[in-house]
Design a protein around this motif. Structure first.
Motif, PDB file in Angstrom:
ATOM      1  N   LEU A 188      -5.316   3.442  -2.973  1.00 50.70           N
ATOM      2  CA  LEU A 188      -6.204   4.832  -1.969  1.00 50.70           C
ATOM      3  C   LEU A 188      -6.002   4.380  -0.703  1.00 50.70           C
ATOM      4  CD1 LEU A 188      -8.415   7.716  -3.144  1.00 50.70           C
ATOM      5  CD2 LEU A 188      -5.173   8.088  -2.186  1.00 50.70           C
TER       6      LEU A 188
ATOM      7  N   LEU B 108      -3.060   2.394   0.933  1.00 48.67           N
ATOM      8  CA  LEU B 108      -2.055   3.357   1.368  1.00 48.67           C
ATOM      9  C   LEU B 108      -2.638   3.937   3.602  1.00 48.67           C
ATOM     10  CD1 LEU B 108      -1.127   6.183  -1.499  1.00 48.67           C
ATOM     11  CD2 LEU B 108       0.728   4.915   0.089  1.00 48.67           C
TER      12      LEU B 108
ATOM     13  N   THR C   9      -1.082   3.367   7.180  1.00 45.04           N
ATOM     14  CA  THR C   9      -0.892   4.321   8.011  1.00 45.04           C
ATOM     15  C   THR C   9      -1.963   3.982   9.560  1.00 45.04           C
ATOM     16  OG1 THR C   9      -1.625   6.033   6.485  1.00 45.04           O
ATOM     17  CG2 THR C   9      -1.475   6.786   9.126  1.00 45.04           C
TER      18      THR C   9
ATOM     19  N   HIS D 247       1.336  10.886   6.521  1.00 44.71           N
ATOM     20  CA  HIS D 247       2.371  12.053   5.383  1.00 44.71           C
ATOM     21  C   HIS D 247       3.786  10.747   4.634  1.00 44.71           C
ATOM     22  CE1 HIS D 247       1.461  15.985   5.394  1.00 44.71           C
ATOM     23  NE2 HIS D 247      -0.340  15.698   5.614  1.00 44.71           N
TER      24      HIS D 247
ATOM     25  N   ALA E  55       3.357   8.036   2.512  1.00 39.22           N
ATOM     26  CA  ALA E  55       3.174   8.723   1.248  1.00 39.22           C
ATOM     27  C   ALA E  55       4.602   8.935   0.537  1.00 39.22           C
ATOM     28  CB  ALA E  55       2.017   9.780   1.193  1.00 39.22           C
TER      29      ALA E  55
ATOM     30  N   ARG F 120       5.607   5.484  -0.781  1.00 38.68           N
ATOM     31  CA  ARG F 120       5.227   4.984  -2.133  1.00 38.68           C
ATOM     32  C   ARG F 120       5.182   6.190  -2.674  1.00 38.68           C
ATOM     33  NH1 ARG F 120       0.038   2.519  -2.665  1.00 38.68           N
ATOM     34  NH2 ARG F 120       0.643   1.197  -1.314  1.00 38.68           N
TER      35      ARG F 120
ATOM     36  N   LEU G   2       5.926  15.217  -1.352  1.00 33.81           N
ATOM     37  CA  LEU G   2       5.011  14.993  -0.270  1.00 33.81           C
ATOM     38  C   LEU G   2       5.117  16.977  -0.034  1.00 33.81           C
ATOM     39  CD1 LEU G   2       4.069  13.446   1.643  1.00 33.81           C
ATOM     40  CD2 LEU G   2       6.684  14.155   2.882  1.00 33.81           C
TER      41      LEU G   2
ATOM     42  N   SER H 174       1.723  18.419  -2.509  1.00 39.23           N
ATOM     43  CA  SER H 174       0.689  17.959  -2.537  1.00 39.23           C
ATOM     44  C   SER H 174       0.146  19.136  -0.797  1.00 39.23           C
ATOM     45  CB  SER H 174       0.206  16.308  -2.044  1.00 39.23           C
ATOM     46  OG  SER H 174       1.603  16.085  -1.415  1.00 39.23           O
TER      47      SER H 174
ATOM     48  N   ALA I 229      -0.591   8.846  -3.433  1.00 43.58           N
ATOM     49  CA  ALA I 229       0.079   9.344  -2.452  1.00 43.58           C
ATOM     50  C   ALA I 229      -0.265  10.674  -1.949  1.00 43.58           C
ATOM     51  CB  ALA I 229       2.019   9.610  -2.849  1.00 43.58           C
ATOM     52  N   THR I 230      -0.268  11.311  -3.220  1.00 39.92           N
ATOM     53  CA  THR I 230      -0.920  12.964  -2.539  1.00 39.92           C
ATOM     54  C   THR I 230      -2.154  13.642  -1.841  1.00 39.92           C
ATOM     55  OG1 THR I 230      -2.281  13.449  -4.889  1.00 39.92           O
ATOM     56  CG2 THR I 230       0.185  14.259  -5.094  1.00 39.92           C
TER      57      THR I 230
ATOM     58  N   ILE J 103      -3.024  10.663   0.107  1.00 34.98           N
ATOM     59  CA  ILE J 103      -3.531  10.697   1.440  1.00 34.98           C
ATOM     60  C   ILE J 103      -2.414  12.334   2.433  1.00 34.98           C
ATOM     61  CG2 ILE J 103      -0.864   9.920   1.571  1.00 34.98           C
ATOM     62  CD1 ILE J 103      -4.298   7.394   2.508  1.00 34.98           C
ATOM     63  N   THR J 104      -2.401  13.274   2.046  1.00 37.09           N
ATOM     64  CA  THR J 104      -1.812  13.727   2.630  1.00 37.09           C
ATOM     65  C   THR J 104      -2.749  14.943   2.647  1.00 37.09           C
ATOM     66  OG1 THR J 104      -0.729  15.222   0.524  1.00 37.09           O
ATOM     67  CG2 THR J 104       0.599  13.078   2.333  1.00 37.09           C
TER      68      THR J 104
END
Length: 351
Positions: free
Chosen positions: A124, A127, A131, A257, A260, A263, A278, A281, A346-347, A349-350
């Protein structure tokens, strides 16, 4: 190859200064012919906690906290009262509307072991930090400075690199009928063909909603796939019209996004698997309507795949190999955990 593209799309295709230029609309869309691949984040000598951890591999803090700054409109993650820095030296922060993510980041640092810390145990953080660094890199590039871009790239680098994965997408390569007694091909037909149709409809609807900027192919977007039963040894390639539509969609994504998606795609080697994650999530009603579920009539019809379904989708051939020949200890099991860790991060972070 270029003459073939002119015939199919009846649009002039020009090669100029390393760019493929598709003059399909009032707005000229360009796609780089050559571009480097993947996350270009590198270790450097910035005096930051992330780089210190990477070099020492040991825990050097006692308390982890989260500080909310109303003035700045974000949460900052702190170690012993000092704000964490990204690999490029920027404060590690997340927007105020992502309070849950801020505390998940703090939890990640608070629960690292004392010895032999591995940086992959901070999915996490990597990511969130990427960003932040990319946001500054893009701003610096806009102001004429290329130093940060040379080290970690820019958002456009990500977009063009991800676009290439659509040509080699695992979910668009179909096995021969006789492999694994036909079981692999049947499973691919069950999983990949509906997925292919879903994203053809998705990008067709996206192009139609932006018809003043994009060329909508006659009959809609068609994703080219490679059938090993009939196509033999050849490469797969999406049309320039399809690439232009997908690139336009990528440019519409929020930066977090996009990171994410990067990744997810680099983990799964599948653009469609990453895009599925994407779309599945995101929880923001506005983004769902504008970017991820616009081809659906109601929330009940929304396209959705779980992380484990996405792992199966993108890892199908390996799954059949291990069923046939057995699992290699410390290889397949480690890979599976790595997939789950990266895709789950990745899920989150969105959110």
């Amino acid at each position: 190859m270029l003459s073939g593209l002119r015939t199919v799309y009846r649009r002039p295709v020009v090669v100029r200064s390393g760019l493929l230029i598709l003059k399909a609309t009032a707005t000229t869309l360009t796609i780089p012919v050559e571009h480097s691949f993947g996350d270009k984040t590198i270790e450097n000598n910035e005096q930051t906690e992330s780089n210190r951890l990477s070099k020492t591999m040991t825990k050097f803090w006692e308390k982890v906290g989260v500080n909310h700054s109303k003035e700045k409109g974000h949460y900052e993650i702190q170690l012993d009262g000092k704000t964490l820095k990204t690999p490029m030296g920027h404060p590690l922060s997340v927007p105020s509307n992502q309070k849950q993510l801020a505390y998940l980041l703090a939890h990640e640092w608070a629960n690292l072991p004392d010895l032999k810390v591995k940086t992959h145990q901070l999915p996490l953080t990597s990511l969130a930090a990427r960003t932040v660094d990319l946001k500054h890199s893009a701003a610096d590039a806009a102001n004429g400075s290329e130093e940060a871009a040379a080290k970690i790239g820019t958002p456009d680098d990500i977009r063009y690199n991800l676009l290439r994965y659509l040509d080699t997408d695992t979910c668009l390569i179909m096995a021969a009928n006789d492999e694994y007694s036909g079981k692999l091909r049947k499973k691919q037909d069950d999983l990949y063909l509906p997925l292919k149709k879903e994203f053809e409809d998705f990008f067709t609807e996206y192009a139609k909603s932006h018809s003043d900027e994009l060329l909508v192919p006659e009959g809609g977007v068609t994703l080219e796939h490679l059938d090993c039963e009939t196509d033999g040894l050849r490469g797969n390639q999406q049309s320039l019209a399809t690439q232009a539509i997908v690139l336009h969609w990528l440019k519409s994504l929020p930066l977090a996004h996009l990171v994410a998606l990067e990744r997810a795609v680099l983990t799964s080697k599948s653009f469609l698997a990453g895009a599925s994650l994407l779309r599945s999530s995101c929880c923001d009603p506005t983004l769902l309507k504008e970017l991820y579920q616009f081809n659906k009539n109601s929330p009940e019809d929304y396209f959705h795949r779980t992380v484990r379904e996405i792992v199966e989708m993108a890892n199908l051939e390996t799954i059949f190999q291990t069923e046939e020949w057995g699992e290699v200890e410390d290889t397949h099991d480690v890979d599976a955990e790595d997939w789950l860790r990266n895709l789950t991060a990745a899920t989150l972070i969105t959110k």
